[in-house]
Every structure is written in structure tokens, then in C-alpha cells.
Design a protein around this motif. Structure first.
Motif, mmCIF file in Angstrom:
data_model
loop_
_atom_site.group_PDB
_atom_site.id
_atom_site.type_symbol
_atom_site.label_atom_id
_atom_site.label_comp_id
_atom_site.label_asym_id
_atom_site.label_seq_id
_atom_site.Cartn_x
_atom_site.Cartn_y
_atom_site.Cartn_z
ATOM 1 N N UNK A 1 0.807 -1.228 0.000
ATOM 2 C CA UNK A 1 0.000 0.000 0.000
ATOM 3 C C UNK A 1 0.839 1.276 0.000
ATOM 4 N N UNK A 2 2.154 1.138 0.069
ATOM 5 C CA UNK A 2 3.023 2.318 0.117
ATOM 6 C C UNK A 2 4.081 2.226 -0.979
ATOM 7 N N UNK A 3 4.581 3.381 -1.427
ATOM 8 C CA UNK A 3 5.608 3.371 -2.487
ATOM 9 C C UNK A 3 6.926 2.785 -1.979
ATOM 10 N N UNK A 4 7.693 2.250 -2.899
ATOM 11 C CA UNK A 4 8.998 1.678 -2.594
ATOM 12 C C UNK A 4 10.063 2.711 -2.970
ATOM 13 N N UNK A 5 10.650 3.359 -1.967
ATOM 14 C CA UNK A 5 11.645 4.415 -2.221
ATOM 15 C C UNK A 5 13.066 3.867 -2.059
ATOM 16 N N UNK A 6 13.968 3.954 -2.983
ATOM 17 C CA UNK A 6 13.771 4.357 -4.361
ATOM 18 C C UNK A 6 14.424 3.362 -5.289
ATOM 19 N N UNK A 7 13.926 3.333 -6.494
ATOM 20 C CA UNK A 7 14.627 2.628 -7.564
ATOM 21 C C UNK A 7 15.100 3.699 -8.530
ATOM 22 N N UNK A 8 16.396 3.903 -8.601
ATOM 23 C CA UNK A 8 16.973 4.997 -9.402
ATOM 24 C C UNK A 8 17.493 4.477 -10.740
ATOM 25 N N UNK A 9 18.019 5.402 -11.541
ATOM 26 C CA UNK A 9 18.569 5.022 -12.853
ATOM 27 C C UNK A 9 19.945 5.655 -13.072
ATOM 28 N N UNK A 10 20.713 5.720 -12.021
ATOM 29 C CA UNK A 10 22.049 6.332 -12.133
ATOM 30 C C UNK A 10 23.058 5.431 -12.831
ATOM 31 N N UNK A 11 22.878 4.123 -12.715
ATOM 32 C CA UNK A 11 23.870 3.198 -13.254
ATOM 33 C C UNK A 11 23.988 3.305 -14.779
ATOM 34 N N UNK A 12 22.907 3.690 -15.433
ATOM 35 C CA UNK A 12 22.902 3.768 -16.897
ATOM 36 C C UNK A 12 23.615 5.013 -17.418
ATOM 37 N N UNK A 13 23.911 5.961 -16.529
ATOM 38 C CA UNK A 13 24.603 7.174 -16.976
ATOM 39 C C UNK A 13 26.012 6.849 -17.447
ATOM 40 N N UNK A 14 26.550 7.729 -18.291
ATOM 41 C CA UNK A 14 27.878 7.483 -18.870
ATOM 42 C C UNK A 14 28.961 7.442 -17.783
ATOM 43 N N UNK A 15 29.848 6.463 -17.901
ATOM 44 C CA UNK A 15 30.909 6.296 -16.896
ATOM 45 C C UNK A 15 32.220 5.930 -17.595
ATOM 46 N N UNK A 16 33.311 6.299 -16.942
ATOM 47 C CA UNK A 16 34.636 5.883 -17.406
ATOM 48 C C UNK A 16 35.114 4.745 -16.500
ATOM 49 N N UNK A 17 35.089 3.533 -17.024
ATOM 50 C CA UNK A 17 35.471 2.371 -16.215
ATOM 51 C C UNK A 17 36.744 1.750 -16.795
ATOM 52 N N UNK A 18 37.761 1.697 -15.967
ATOM 53 C CA UNK A 18 39.038 1.096 -16.379
ATOM 54 C C UNK A 18 39.340 -0.085 -15.463
ATOM 55 N N UNK A 19 39.708 -1.196 -16.082
ATOM 56 C CA UNK A 19 40.068 -2.404 -15.332
ATOM 57 C C UNK A 19 41.542 -2.699 -15.611
ATOM 58 N N UNK A 20 42.311 -2.867 -14.538
ATOM 59 C CA UNK A 20 43.745 -3.101 -14.691
ATOM 60 C C UNK A 20 44.146 -4.389 -13.966
ATOM 61 N N UNK A 21 44.736 -5.296 -14.717
ATOM 62 C CA UNK A 21 45.339 -6.482 -14.114
ATOM 63 C C UNK A 21 46.800 -6.192 -13.814
ATOM 64 N N UNK B 1 26.608 5.950 -8.878
ATOM 65 C CA UNK B 1 26.684 7.405 -9.099
ATOM 66 C C UNK B 1 28.082 7.870 -9.495
ATOM 67 N N UNK B 2 29.069 6.962 -9.447
ATOM 68 C CA UNK B 2 30.440 7.357 -9.780
ATOM 69 C C UNK B 2 30.573 7.637 -11.273
ATOM 70 N N UNK B 3 31.479 8.560 -11.596
ATOM 71 C CA UNK B 3 31.755 8.877 -13.001
ATOM 72 C C UNK B 3 33.026 8.177 -13.486
ATOM 73 N N UNK B 4 33.980 8.018 -12.568
ATOM 74 C CA UNK B 4 35.254 7.398 -12.937
ATOM 75 C C UNK B 4 35.515 6.214 -12.014
ATOM 76 N N UNK B 5 35.737 5.053 -12.607
ATOM 77 C CA UNK B 5 35.984 3.849 -11.819
ATOM 78 C C UNK B 5 37.297 3.215 -12.272
ATOM 79 N N UNK B 6 38.140 2.913 -11.300
ATOM 80 C CA UNK B 6 39.392 2.199 -11.575
ATOM 81 C C UNK B 6 39.348 0.897 -10.772
ATOM 82 N N UNK B 7 39.299 -0.214 -11.475
ATOM 83 C CA UNK B 7 39.170 -1.523 -10.835
ATOM 84 C C UNK B 7 40.480 -2.289 -11.041
ATOM 85 N N UNK B 8 41.122 -2.666 -9.939
ATOM 86 C CA UNK B 8 42.422 -3.331 -9.999
ATOM 87 C C UNK B 8 42.308 -4.762 -9.474
#
Length: 918
Positions: free
Chosen positions: A254-274, A572-579
Motif C-alpha cells: 500500500x506504500x511506495x517503494x523508495x527508491x529505484x533509481x537510474x544512475x547506473x545507466x549514466x555514462x561512466x569511465x570504467x578502467x580495469x587493470x590487471x 553514481x560514480x563517473x570514474x571507476x578504476x578496478x584493480x
């Protein structure tokens, strides 16, 4: 960027509720700090600050119980265990702690998830009976005791539960269960109070019950932080828990579910380094931060999230030096502090109450950075004196009295470190406390320079006081070994907390500390399988299927928790560096995390994936070259005047740099303690024993009776020389006893060989034993005196032929004392060093004693005695079997020519000492 916290505060501002009347409940204290910081950005008026508490604090208020440490729980639980177990069947506290840790974790899970205790414990007992022994009619005592343990689990739990409640204490699970019990009373007494839950994900049954009850009574709001990408995908583990809450909680019908957002689809710079190895990741994090500083000098809104918290120190050492503001959420483990190694060494030394101490343990302790200054008395460094005495006298095991004898002015610290421990727990704790006070007195002399070290001491002092308190209240620690286990348990949970600016600059944290927080730039390290996520690890008495039936979390749910935290950092991050670590280490690393593979397969974002390697410059191998300066030439002339020995000359042939270090600079290798008798020690013992035997026989002809008499003295002489050379090392057991017997066998076999020669009709006359020689060589090319010196092991006359003999305890073959081309004798060390030495001895003896030609020179090899006297011989070609073993005047003239060439080369100022490529 707008953060989740900011969005929640904006939504609440639009409601009619006053902020001052709200109680914010967040997953961690750090999240509460950021929430308080963002309140002024939303409000435009002055208000009383709302109550902001963590979920742990809120549950603690509801339960009215005090949470105690895991170590204290062990003592409390052992009390309950002792009350319910007969003395003859009771485990010692040391044994108890090994299985009780696991059981306490199960108690915790059962209570947090509100599982009916009696039902599950009885079920576990029935499973054990059914699985193993239900068909056995006559059960052994072992089986009966085993089944009795499982059937008593509920009794243990119930007694433990009641004992803690009576004291107002509890572990996390018990606190949660009591909070649910008290929830109805709390709601009645605080009906007008409004609660805001924000940023939660994986709730246990207790938390879920509390939040739902408050929602049903219109006393709460709950804000979820989940993205539509994860929430709407039924197979995505990041939305596993929130999907369950949306579908199963009555409130959301009976109540709204707060929140389901759409931030993940925004443009991001993701770098993966081994990157290979953990240290490689730490160094590259420093490189990334340095690049980021170009656009963001303060590194504001930037976070380094460490998947493996052991990377903290390497990362701190890699941060650019011009980073001004830095905050570290995670504490530095006390077990990684240098002081921890000292107490670990002391516990390992004393846990078996030794009367003698292994020299490496002693040196390790007295050389420790906190202990060594305490041995500095009246400008004398007694720790170095002890170490040198141990080396010089070959002391493998020492008593405390010996240490006091070596360092008489350091008796106080020696007594504290090496005596009065025994098996007494009280003495051990007192010694640890006194040692801390002694170190503090020294550090107090320069407090400014030792602030960090003093902080270390304070934390360890607190730790030992806590152990003393626990031991006085619960006297279950009955030996040093058990105390060591408790010490390690406490140490593993203690941290040294850093102080920093929590709201500015670069943030360094663990994965769980990132809950609710959002950053524009995120660097995550150690994204490997086995770390993120941790994998199928289960440390529990409760089987997997029983956990499923009772809705207890398994590795599946634990993986989903880390999946959520990982993806939430990306939302919500714009730049991600994954090592991740590319190297297959023993326990972790090598395989990149499934999270990285999932990111790549999703195809939502462009992933820049690179395998990096450290930039290792190729340094060409460069042979060392020592220029012959005028000063060096003077030293060479002085050395030539004192005399070159055959071994120093062969050393030059092998490698001129070794000759420079050993003969010119007089650098010798450090003589470590010989735990096992070294080969050179064995050789010295054999040489000295034969010198004792034969020196008195100089000028006499050997007889069989004489040799028989010598054989009776082998034991006594070999023992004497072992004690003289091996100092106070033990030769009564182990390998040393075997080597001692080998030395006796070498001498015995040599005398046996001598007797065989005499029985065969040979006449042997001893001319000299250990004969010192020093002769001058005339070299027209050099305008300074040149001398040759050396000691010949034995000179005798056998059937009228003079023999010059060199003893070797190693193995020598006949071909090693043969020569074809004279030029090779000063160039080929491996083949002709033995020939060079024996000819040197022959040359010196002829020059000093004017021996009559022909003569023989060679080697007796104790590992090759069956070959007898290995004579120097000259061959026409390498394949020729014809050889001449008699040394004539011409032989020595040919050798002299090569010898002079070698000495001229050594003394030539235009020929530098150039290293040979070995």
C-alpha cells in the motif's frame, strides 16, 4: 554529482515532518557523519540537530544490553560449559577455544535470524546420530561422548543465554533477539517518534522485523538505494535482497517503494587493470592518484576502496606526497605493528618453559628495534657484544646465566626477557607489563621523536591489562600456551585508529565502510575471486541444507552482499578504476573476480581493460672494474713484500675482484654460528690432528708400531681439536656426532693407508710437518721485492724420493693434478688450481731447502684415499696416457715462468682488477 544522502534529505524536506524530531538510522557511524555534514546543504534555517545513530546503536538501545568482545564471550561461555560438563569429560580452556569460536558464530546467526533454538539444536543432534551411529548397537565411549556433545548444544546455549542476560551482557545476535522482544514496549512508549532508515540492503530477520513493525505503526520511513538495472533483473545479485523486501513486506502493498533509481545507466569511465602482486596494485594506485591531482589537486570526492585490507600500509606509502587532506576509515591492525613481533617471539620462546634458548631466538629478541636500545649501557652496546660472542664461540644454545656473564651490566633486561616466565600466567603478564614500562622509560627521553612508538606501547599496555582483567574474573588460563592463544585472539581484533579529516580530501576505506556513501571517482583494489566475493567459505557446525531450511545466510547470500556493495559504488560514480592481482599467489590472486566478467558481459559501459606490468629497466650486466690508483698500487707493493700465498694467487686466477676484496681490502665473510659442523671446520680438525701425530716424528723413519701407537690417540686428539675449533658447539648428537665420527674415520683410514705402505716394504721418513716457507722471487720487470709464502702440510722421503704432500678433506681426482699446456695453469682455475698449489709448495721448498731432484708433489684426498697419493704429472696431450710425475729442475723453471707472468699481471698498474663472468 548528487548523493543518495542528499536525495533523501531533499525528499524529507518536502514533507511536513520537522528534521529535529527525526531519528536517522544508518548502517554505520561514518554514514551518519556524512549525513550530518549534508544537512546544512538542504536546510535554510537553524534547527536542533536530529538524532543520527547506527543500526547497532539503535538495536542496543532497544535491547538494553551491553555488547562484549568475542574474547570475553569465550570466558563466559566456558563458565557455562564447565557448569554443564563433568570434570573428567571437560576440555581444557585451550582446546575449548578452538571449537567454541565456531559455535559462538552459530549462536550469533541463530539469534540474529530469530530461529527457534531448541528445534535447530535438537535437529543437529539427530542428524549426527542418523548420519553415523544410529545402526550401531554397542556404541563406544568415544561415540557416546560425541553424540552427548551434540545433544547438549541446546543446554549450553540456554545456560549461556541466561547467564549473559543476568549480567546485562550480550553478543550481537542476543542483542538483536532481545531488541525484537522489547520492540512492542518501545513502540508503546515512543509512539510519536519518527525513524528514517536509509541505505540498508541485506537485513537479518531481527532488523527486518524491527523495521516492518515500525512501518506498520507509521513510526518510520525507509529509503533503499537500488538501481533499476539491478532491481528489475531477477538474476542480478545486487538486487537480491531489495526484490525480496518489495515482494514480501506488507507495507509495500500500500506504500511506495523508495527508491529505484537510474544512475547506473549514466555514462561512466570504467578502467580495469590487471597488475601483478599486491605491491604492484599499491604502487599503481599512487600513479592513478597523481594523475587525478591534475584536475583535482585536493582529490576531493575521491575514494580508494581496499578489497584486501592488508594493502593499507603499501597504499599509504604510495600516496603522492602533496596530498594534504586524507582520511582513513579502517584501523591499522595491531598485529602488523613491530611491537607485535616482539611479544610473539617472547611467547614462542617461553610457551614450553625452556631452560636453554636457541641462539637465533635470542639474537632476534635482543636485536629488536624496541629492545636493542635497552642493552646500550654506559656507551657500550651489549646486544652486539652478545651476538658477537655467540658467533665467535659457536653457541647454539644458551642459558640465562651465560647471557648475564656476557653482558653483566644488562642483567635487569636479560632477567626480564629470559627468566621468571615458567608456566605461570601471572608472571608472564607481569613481565610483559614491566617490559612495556621499561621501553616507555627509554622512549620518554625523546617524546617528540617517539610519539608513534609510545602510542603502540599504550595500545599493547591496554591489551595486556584487558587479559589480566579477564584472567582475574575467569581464572581459566592455566599456562603460557593458552595465554598466547588468547593474546592472539585479542590482537587480531584490535586496531590502531587513524585521525584525519573525515569530510575532505582523499578517502581510504574498506568495502563495508563505503555503505551509503557516494564518490565521483572510485579506485577499488584486489577485485579477485576469493576476495571480492570471498567464495564458498563456511565455518559453521550447521550443515548447508539445514541453513537453507531455516533461511540462514549461506555463501550465496554473502556473495550477494558484496555484489551489492560493488555495484552500488558504480551507481553514481563517473570514474571507476578496478584493480586485480594477475599473479597466482598461494591463497589469493590470479583469477579476476566474476564482478569484472559480469561488467564486461553486461555491455552497459565501455570497459577499458589492460594488463599492466611494472616498468623494469633493462640494466645490462656490467662487470665490475677496479682501477689501479697510486694508493692501490702502494697496497699491492706492500702485499707483495709480505708475500703472496698460493691460495691468494689461485683466487686471482678464479676472479681478480675476489683477490681485490680478500687480499687488498682484507674483507672476510661473516662467520655465522655453525649449527652443523662446516666442511672447513672438519678439514681443520683433521689437519691439526695429523699435525699433532706427525710433528714429533720429524726426522724419523716411520714404523708400523709407531702408527699403531698413534691410532690409540685418535679419539682424544680429534675431540680436543673439535672443542678448540667448534668452540662450545654440541657434537654429541645429530649430524654433528656423525661428522665427529667421520673425522675420526678420516684419520684412522689415513693411518691405515700409512701402515699398508709400510707393510709393502716402503721406507718413509718424515722431513717436515706444517712447514712454513717464505721465499723472495726476483722479477726484473718489477722494481720492488716480491715474496711467496705458504705452509706445506707434509714433506717426507719415500724410498729415497722426496714427496711434498697437501691434505684435502674434499674429493680430488688424479686428473685434477695433471697438466698438458703450462699456459693453462694460470688461466683455468677449475682444472688446474690444485696443480698450481702443489707446484707452488714444491717451488718454495726447493728454493728454501735446496731439495735434491727429482721430487714428487701431490695431494692426499681423504674422500678418495683408495687412490693413495695423487701425484702432479705432466702429459704430452690430453688424450695421452703417458705422463711424467717426477718434478725436475726444468719442471720448476717452466712453472716459475708462468708464476712470474701471473705476479707481473697482478702488480701491473696498467692492468685493472676486472671481474670475471662466472
Amino acid at each position: 554529482m548528487t548523493t543518495f544522502i542528499f536525495d533523501v534529505l531533499k525528499d524529507l524536506k518536502n514533507s511536513t515532518q520537522s528534521f529535529s524530531e527525526l531519528t536517522f538510522i544508518v548502517p554505520s557511524k561514518r554514514a551518519g557523519l556524512f549525513l550530518k555534514h549534508q544537512l546544512p546543504q538542504v536546510l535554510n534555517q537553524t534547527i536542533f540537530s536530529p538524532e543520527i545513530i547506527s543500526i547497532e546503536e539503535f538495536v542496543g538501545q532497544l535491547s538494553q544490553l551491553k555488547t562484549i568482545s568475542n574474547t570475553e564471550l569465550l570466558f563466559e561461555f566456558y563458565h557455562s560449559y564447565s557448569q554443564l560438563t563433568k570434570p573428567q569429560k571437560r576440555d581444557s580452556f585451550d582446546t575449548f577455544t578452538k571449537w567454541a569460536q565456531i559455535l559462538l558464530q552459530d549462536f550469533n546467526e541463530i539469534d540474529r535470524y530469530l530461529i527457534p533454538q531448541k528445534k535447530i539444536f535438537n535437529y543437529l543432534g539427530a542428524i549426527q546420530d542418523l548420519n553415523h551411529w544410529s545402526l550401531e548397537i554397542n556404541k563406544t565411549d568415544f561415540v557416546k561422548n560425541y553424540l552427548s556433545f551434540w545433544n547438549k548444544l541446546y543446554s549450553y546455549y540456554e545456560h549461556f543465554h541466561e547467564a549473559l542476560l543476568a549480567k546485562g551482557l550480550g553478543y550481537q545476535g542476543l542483542v538483536y533477539r532481545e531488541a525484537v522482544e522489547n520492540l512492542e514496549s518501545y513502540i508503546q512508549n515512543n509512539s510519536k517518534k519518527q525513524h528514517v532508515f536509509l541505505g540498508f540492503n541485506a537485513l537479518n530477520t531481527s532488523e527486518s522485523t524491527i523495521i516492518q513493525e515500525l512501518l506498520q505503526n507509521e513510526m518510520a520511513k525507509v529509503y533503499w538505494d537500488i538501481d533499476a538495472e539491478f532491481f528489475n533483473n531477477k538474476n542480478h545479485d545486487a538486487g537480491l535482497f531489495t526484490r525480496q523486501y518489495k515482494n514480501n513486506w506488507k507495507h509495500f502493498k500500500t506504500h511506495p517503494f523508495n527508491w529505484v533509481t537510474k544512475h547506473y545507466s549514466e555514462e561512466k569511465n570504467i578502467s580495469v587493470f590487471g597488475i601483478p602482486k599486491n605491491i604492484g596494485q599499491a604502487k599503481y594506485i599512487g600513479s592513478i592518484l597523481k594523475k587525478l591531482q591534475g584536475n583535482n589537486p585536493s582529490l576531493q570526492n575521491t575514494a580508494v576502496v581496499l578489497g584486501d585490507e592488508n594493502l593499507l600500509v603499501p597504499v599509504l606509502n604510495s600516496i603522492p606526497p602533496n596530498v594534504d587532506a586524507l582520511n582513513i576509515t579502517m584501523g591499522f591492525p595491531l598485529k602488523s605493528i613491530p611491537l607485535a613481533t616482539l611479544f610473539e617471539s617472547l611467547f614462542l620462546l617461553h610457551k614450553h618453559s625452556p631452560t636453554t634458548f636457541y641462539y637465533k631466538d635470542v639474537v632476534k629478541i635482543i636485536s629488536h628495534q624496541f629492545i636493542k636500545p635497552l642493552f646500550f649501557v654506559e656507551n657500550i652496546d651489549y646486544s652486539s657484544i652478545i651476538a658477537e660472542t655467540i658467533d665467535h664461540n659457536n653457541l647454539v644454545y644458551l642459558k640465562k646465566e651465560k647471557l648475564n656473564e656476557i653482558a653483566p651490566k644488562s642483567e635487569n633486561i636479560i632477567d626480564l626477557l629470559f627468566s621468571k616466565w615458567g608456566m605461570s600466567v601471572e608472571n608472564t603478564l607481569e613481565n610483559c607489563t614491566n617490559l612495556i614500562l621499561l621501553i616507555k622509560q627509554h622512549l620518554d627521553k625523546n617524546k617528540t621523536a617517539n610519539l608513534l612508538a609510545l602510542e603502540y606501547l599504550y595500545r599493547f599496555s591496554t591489551l595486556f591489562k584487558e587479559i589480566s582483567r579477564l584472567n582475574s574474573e575467569h581464572p581459566y588460563i592455566d599456562n603460557v600456551s593458552t595465554l598466547h592463544g588468547i593474546y592472539k585472539e585479542l590482537l587480531s581484533s584490535e586496531t590502531l585508529d587513524f585521525q584525519g579529516e573525515p569530510l575532505q580530501g582523499l578517502q581510504i576505506m574498506g568495502m563495508l565502510e563505503s555503505r551509503v556513501l557516494d564518490f565521483e571517482t572510485v579506485i577499488i583494489s584486489s577485485v579477485n575471486e576469493g576476495i571480492l566475493p570471498s567464495g564458498k567459505t563456511q565455518n559453521s557446525f550447521i550443515p548447508f541444507d539445514v541453513k537453507l531450511e531455516n533461511q540462514l545466510p549461506t555463501y550465496k547470500e554473502k556473495d550477494a552482499v558484496y555484489t551489492y556493495h560493488f555495484y552500488r559504488l558504480l551507481q553514481r560514480a563517473k570514474n571507476m578504476y578496478i584493480l586485480y592481482n594477475t599473479e597466482a599467489d598461494v591463497l589469493t590472486g590470479g583469477e579476476k573476480s566474476r564482478f569484472i566478467t559480469q561488467l564486461e558481459l553486461e555491455g552497459k559501459h565501455q570497459i577499458n581493460h589492460k594488463i599492466l606490468a611494472p616498468n623494469v629497466p633493462v640494466i645490462p650486466a656490467k662487470l665490475e672494474c677496479i682501477k689501479k690508483t697510486p694508493d692501490l698500487q702502494k697496497k699491492l707493493i706492500a702485499l707483495a713484500g709480505k708475500g703472496f700465498s698460493p691460495s691468494s694467487l689461485t683466487n686471482y686466477v678464479r676472479n681478480p675482484i675476489d683477490f681485490y676484496f680478500q687480499s687488498i681490502l682484507k674483507i672476510r665473510e661473516h662467520n655465522d654460528v655453525e649449527e652443523t659442523v662446516a666442511a672447513n671446520t672438519l678439514g681443520t680438525v683433521v689437519h691439526n690432528t695429523l699435525e699433532d701425530f706427525y710433528k714429533p716424528l720429524t726426522g724419523t723413519i716411520l714404523t708400523i708400531e709407531t702408527i699403531k701407537q698413534l691410532k690409540t690417540n685418535i679419539e682424544e686428539r680429534v675431540t680436543y681439536h673439535f672443542k678448540n675449533e667448534y668452540k662450545q658447539g654440541d657434537i654429541s648428537t645429530g649430524k654433528n656426532l656423525i661428522i665427529f665420527e667421520i673425522a675420526k674415520r678420516y684419520v684412522s683410514n689415513f693411518l691405515k693407508l700409512e701402515m699398508q705402505a709400510l707393510k709393502a716394504g716402503n721406507e718413509i721418513k718424515i722431513l717436515a710437518i706444517e712447514a712454513d716457507n717464505k721465499i723472495e722471487i726476483h722479477i726484473p720487470e718489477l722494481d720492488f721485492p716480491i715474496k711467496l709464502k705458504g705452509k706445506v702440510d707434509r714433506v717426507d722421503e719415500c724410498n729415497g724420493t722426496i714427496r711434498i704432500i697437501d691434505y684435502k678433506t674434499g674429493k680430488v681426482e688424479q686428473n685434477q693434478v695433471e697438466i698438458v699446456d703450462w699456459q693453462d695453469i694460470t688461466t683455468d682455475y677449475k682444472k688446474h688450481s690444485k696443480s698450481f698449489q702443489v707446484l707452488c709448495y714444491a717451488y718454495m721448498m726447493q728454493a728454501s731447502q735446496n731439495l735434491k731432484f727429482p721430487i714428487e708433489a701431490g695431494i692426499i684426498s681423504f674422500k678418495n684415499l683408495s687412490s693413495g697419493f695423487l701425484k702432479f704429472a705432466q702429459k704430452e696431450s690430453s688424450s695421452s696416457r703417458k705422463k711424467d710425475s717426477l718434478i725436475t729442475q726444468n719442471t720448476l723453471l717452466d712453472f716459475e715462468a708462468e708464476l712470474k707472468k701471473l705476479i707481473i699481471e697482478i702488480c701491473n698498474p696498467n692492468i685493472d682488477f676486472i671481474e670475471k663472468q662466472v
